[in-house]
Design a protein around this motif. Structure first.
Motif, mmCIF file in Angstrom:
data_model
loop_
_atom_site.group_PDB
_atom_site.id
_atom_site.type_symbol
_atom_site.label_atom_id
_atom_site.label_comp_id
_atom_site.label_asym_id
_atom_site.label_seq_id
_atom_site.Cartn_x
_atom_site.Cartn_y
_atom_site.Cartn_z
ATOM 1 N N LEU A 30 0.820 -1.200 0.204
ATOM 2 C CA LEU A 30 0.091 -0.075 -0.255
ATOM 3 C C LEU A 30 0.975 1.298 -0.067
ATOM 4 C CD1 LEU A 30 -2.869 0.954 0.301
ATOM 5 C CD2 LEU A 30 -2.689 1.186 2.753
ATOM 6 N N GLY A 34 1.450 11.168 2.638
ATOM 7 C CA GLY A 34 1.324 11.832 3.890
ATOM 8 C C GLY A 34 0.646 10.903 4.887
ATOM 9 N N THR A 36 -2.384 10.335 5.825
ATOM 10 C CA THR A 36 -3.806 11.098 6.561
ATOM 11 C C THR A 36 -4.754 10.124 6.349
ATOM 12 O OG1 THR A 36 -3.902 12.544 4.683
ATOM 13 C CG2 THR A 36 -2.864 13.448 6.606
ATOM 14 N N VAL A 38 -4.431 6.833 4.842
ATOM 15 C CA VAL A 38 -4.040 5.373 5.429
ATOM 16 C C VAL A 38 -4.187 5.177 6.809
ATOM 17 C CG1 VAL A 38 -1.932 3.998 5.157
ATOM 18 C CG2 VAL A 38 -2.583 5.182 3.204
ATOM 19 N N HIS A 79 -0.520 20.011 0.854
ATOM 20 C CA HIS A 79 -1.723 21.054 0.683
ATOM 21 C C HIS A 79 -1.143 22.394 1.009
ATOM 22 C CE1 HIS A 79 -4.586 18.241 -0.733
ATOM 23 N NE2 HIS A 79 -4.393 17.380 0.622
ATOM 24 N N THR A 101 -8.637 24.479 2.373
ATOM 25 C CA THR A 101 -10.285 23.952 2.922
ATOM 26 C C THR A 101 -9.937 22.294 3.391
ATOM 27 O OG1 THR A 101 -11.320 23.148 0.866
ATOM 28 C CG2 THR A 101 -11.416 25.458 1.506
ATOM 29 N N VAL A 102 -8.868 21.969 3.079
ATOM 30 C CA VAL A 102 -8.783 20.522 3.202
ATOM 31 C C VAL A 102 -8.506 20.082 4.572
ATOM 32 C CG1 VAL A 102 -7.318 18.343 2.692
ATOM 33 C CG2 VAL A 102 -7.979 19.841 1.039
ATOM 34 N N ILE A 107 -3.488 18.681 8.786
ATOM 35 C CA ILE A 107 -3.937 17.729 7.476
ATOM 36 C C ILE A 107 -3.154 18.290 6.384
ATOM 37 C CG2 ILE A 107 -5.594 16.874 6.003
ATOM 38 C CD1 ILE A 107 -5.625 15.133 8.676
ATOM 39 N N ARG A 110 0.635 17.657 6.313
ATOM 40 C CA ARG A 110 0.939 15.959 5.661
ATOM 41 C C ARG A 110 0.292 15.695 4.640
ATOM 42 N NH1 ARG A 110 3.988 13.041 8.941
ATOM 43 N NH2 ARG A 110 3.525 11.444 7.213
ATOM 44 N N GLY A 111 -0.941 15.784 4.415
ATOM 45 C CA GLY A 111 -1.811 15.333 2.898
ATOM 46 C C GLY A 111 -1.020 15.906 1.867
ATOM 47 N N GLY A 114 -0.927 13.958 -4.421
ATOM 48 C CA GLY A 114 -1.130 12.817 -5.122
ATOM 49 C C GLY A 114 -1.894 11.669 -4.096
ATOM 50 N N GLY A 124 -13.250 14.972 -2.812
ATOM 51 C CA GLY A 124 -11.944 15.322 -2.829
ATOM 52 C C GLY A 124 -12.036 16.614 -3.144
ATOM 53 N N ASP A 125 -11.394 17.513 -2.313
ATOM 54 C CA ASP A 125 -11.767 19.042 -2.450
ATOM 55 C C ASP A 125 -11.108 19.491 -3.467
ATOM 56 O OD1 ASP A 125 -13.991 19.683 -0.772
ATOM 57 O OD2 ASP A 125 -12.515 19.162 0.947
ATOM 58 N N GLN A 194 -12.320 20.753 8.974
ATOM 59 C CA GLN A 194 -12.354 19.342 9.376
ATOM 60 C C GLN A 194 -13.898 18.972 8.921
ATOM 61 O OE1 GLN A 194 -9.689 18.064 9.732
ATOM 62 N NE2 GLN A 194 -8.870 18.381 11.736
HETATM 63 C C1 FAD Z 1 -9.169 14.596 9.869
HETATM 64 C C2 FAD Z 1 -9.167 14.389 8.229
HETATM 65 C C3 FAD Z 1 -9.810 15.430 7.499
HETATM 66 C C4 FAD Z 1 -9.530 15.304 6.147
HETATM 67 N N1 FAD Z 1 -10.344 16.394 5.412
HETATM 68 C C5 FAD Z 1 -10.292 16.429 3.907
HETATM 69 C C6 FAD Z 1 -11.032 17.636 3.493
HETATM 70 O O1 FAD Z 1 -11.586 18.319 3.960
HETATM 71 N N2 FAD Z 1 -10.825 17.449 1.936
HETATM 72 C C7 FAD Z 1 -10.331 16.383 1.351
HETATM 73 O O2 FAD Z 1 -10.076 16.390 0.285
HETATM 74 N N3 FAD Z 1 -9.508 15.494 2.113
HETATM 75 C C8 FAD Z 1 -9.626 15.423 3.400
HETATM 76 N N4 FAD Z 1 -9.059 14.288 4.245
HETATM 77 C C9 FAD Z 1 -8.554 13.044 3.428
HETATM 78 C C10 FAD Z 1 -6.844 13.131 3.184
HETATM 79 O O3 FAD Z 1 -6.651 14.109 4.191
HETATM 80 C C11 FAD Z 1 -6.558 13.756 1.853
HETATM 81 O O4 FAD Z 1 -6.991 13.227 0.900
HETATM 82 C C12 FAD Z 1 -5.035 13.796 1.656
HETATM 83 O O5 FAD Z 1 -4.739 14.719 0.500
HETATM 84 C C13 FAD Z 1 -4.467 12.356 1.492
HETATM 85 O O6 FAD Z 1 -3.043 12.457 1.430
HETATM 86 P P1 FAD Z 1 -1.935 11.616 2.035
HETATM 87 O O7 FAD Z 1 -0.799 11.983 1.352
HETATM 88 O O8 FAD Z 1 -2.227 11.930 3.408
HETATM 89 O O9 FAD Z 1 -2.505 10.132 1.516
HETATM 90 P P2 FAD Z 1 -2.145 8.695 2.025
HETATM 91 O O10 FAD Z 1 -2.901 8.694 3.151
HETATM 92 O O11 FAD Z 1 -0.614 8.459 2.241
HETATM 93 O O12 FAD Z 1 -2.738 7.989 0.758
HETATM 94 C C14 FAD Z 1 -3.994 8.205 0.619
HETATM 95 C C15 FAD Z 1 -4.284 6.913 -0.719
HETATM 96 O O13 FAD Z 1 -3.542 7.173 -1.749
HETATM 97 C C16 FAD Z 1 -2.674 6.162 -2.204
HETATM 98 N N5 FAD Z 1 -1.391 6.995 -2.524
HETATM 99 C C17 FAD Z 1 -0.893 7.786 -1.980
HETATM 100 N N6 FAD Z 1 0.236 8.507 -2.818
HETATM 101 C C18 FAD Z 1 0.176 7.655 -3.883
HETATM 102 C C19 FAD Z 1 0.983 7.719 -5.042
HETATM 103 N N7 FAD Z 1 1.938 8.982 -5.313
HETATM 104 N N8 FAD Z 1 0.667 7.080 -6.060
HETATM 105 C C20 FAD Z 1 -0.267 6.290 -5.733
HETATM 106 N N9 FAD Z 1 -1.309 6.123 -4.654
HETATM 107 C C21 FAD Z 1 -0.776 6.831 -3.870
HETATM 108 C C22 FAD Z 1 -2.499 5.419 -1.022
HETATM 109 O O14 FAD Z 1 -2.095 3.853 -1.077
HETATM 110 C C23 FAD Z 1 -3.983 5.580 -0.247
HETATM 111 O O15 FAD Z 1 -4.563 4.538 -0.732
HETATM 112 C C24 FAD Z 1 -9.267 14.300 5.491
HETATM 113 C C25 FAD Z 1 -8.369 13.311 6.226
HETATM 114 C C26 FAD Z 1 -8.514 13.367 7.567
HETATM 115 C C27 FAD Z 1 -7.876 12.152 8.444
#
Ligand code: FAD
Length: 288
Positions: A30, A34, A36, A38, A79, A101-102, A107, A110-111, A114, A124-125, A194
């Protein structure tokens, strides 16, 4: 059951080439950017016994590169990085507004962009902004690279068209040929932070000669399993004057492109009514 780190295998590639190689060898791993999204599964023990492909050391994918015809966002760009970048703020303000707004600051720090795309949530915002800027997702895998228009990377709720062994390497944002006359982003959620979107909108307009509209690019998220460009509305508006009659008629076409559902966050009826109001306010120039 909580996450059990000892039961997991962590692959730690130190470059993009190593990441592609490691994923090709362990396609069940997997990807972890970031974390967030996972980590929500981790908390529930869903990752126990699994291999995780930790992308945190892939420095090449953490960069924002401005080139002559656009901006290349590495998939691991956060972000927060997007919001702080001067060229993105100036040329792609709907994306920087969306990233703001994410979740909340934690978040956003770290988020990654990609991870947001690969997670493929209907809410997804960043997606409506990426859709109206006509972004391309660049995937890389054992068979090489390919570009996929943003709207085509989504196959359904939490499903993408990435092929086995493919990772998202970057997202390319082309500079529009002409500066838009007007643009707006709007997210409607339960709270200011949030909150998962009930509906999320991005729109760009280009005025033409003689008071008619040359082009409109409009998109909604949370209004269908995947982000939707409003092709029927866009076609209808092209070459027309914006007035009460044309704006009302355009808003009536919304259901040609979206099909919201009732769910835990909202009802179909509410989503449609609010989205129509947002669209009309944008076309009237009332949405800032
Ligand atoms: C409290 C909270 C609030 C949130 N609020 C929002 C919000 O307001 N709006 C919003 O849009 N999202 C929100 N999210 C969701 C999340 O934070 C976002 O989608 C964020 O951008 C995910 O990025 P990440 O790097 O943390 O992904 P990860 O958690 O690392 O990965 C997410 C998914 O993508 C896959 N992945 C990651 N990188 C790659 C890559 N390079 N290639 C292929 N697959 C990959 C992973 O395997 C996993 O399936 C929230 C999450 C939490 C926990």
């Amino acid at each position: 059951m909580r996450g059990d780190a000892k039961s997991m295998t962590v692959l730690s590639p130190r470059s993009a080439a190593e990441a592609v190689k490691a994923y090709a060898k362990s396609p069940a791993a997997l990807p972890f950017a970031g974390g967030t999204d996972v980590m929500v599964g981790w908390n529930m023990g869903q990752l126990n016994g699994r291999a995780v492909l930790d992308l945190s050391r892939v420095a090449e994918w953490k960069k924002i590169t401005v080139v002559s015809d656009g901006v290349d966002l590495g998939s691991l760009v956060t972000h927060a990085q997007i919001q702080a970048h001067p060229v993105l703020k100036k040329r792609f303000p709907l994306l920087t507004a969306a990233c703001a707004t994410v979740g909340a600051a934690q978040i956003q720090n770290r988020g990654t962009i990609g991870g947001n795309i690969a997670n493929a949530s209907p809410a997804g915002d960043t997606f409506p902004a990426l859709a109206v800027y006509e972004a391309t997702v660049r995937a890389v895998g054992p068979k090489g690279r390919r570009g996929v228009p943003l709207v085509e990377i989504f196959a359904g709720v939490k499903k993408t068209t990435l092929k086995p062994g493919e990772l998202i390497e970057a997202i390319f944002l082309p500079f529009p040929d002409k500066t838009p006359t007007r643009g707006a982003f709007r997210k409607v959620g339960t709270r200011a932070a949030q909150a998962i979107s009930k509906t999320v909108f991005a729109g760009l307009l280009w005025n033409g000669k003689g008071g008619v509209l040359e082009e409109a690019r409009l998109a909604f998220g949370s209004m269908a399993p995947t982000v939707r460009r409003l092709h029927a509305v866009e076609r209808f508006l092209r070459g027309r004057r914006l007035n009460d009659v044309s704006i009302t008629a355009a808003a009536e076409l919304l259901t040609n492109d979206v099909s919201p559902i009732d769910d835990i966050r909202s009802t179909r009826e509410y989503r449609l009514r609010v989205s129509r109001n947002i669209l009309m306010a944008f076309l009237k120039g009332e949405l800032k």
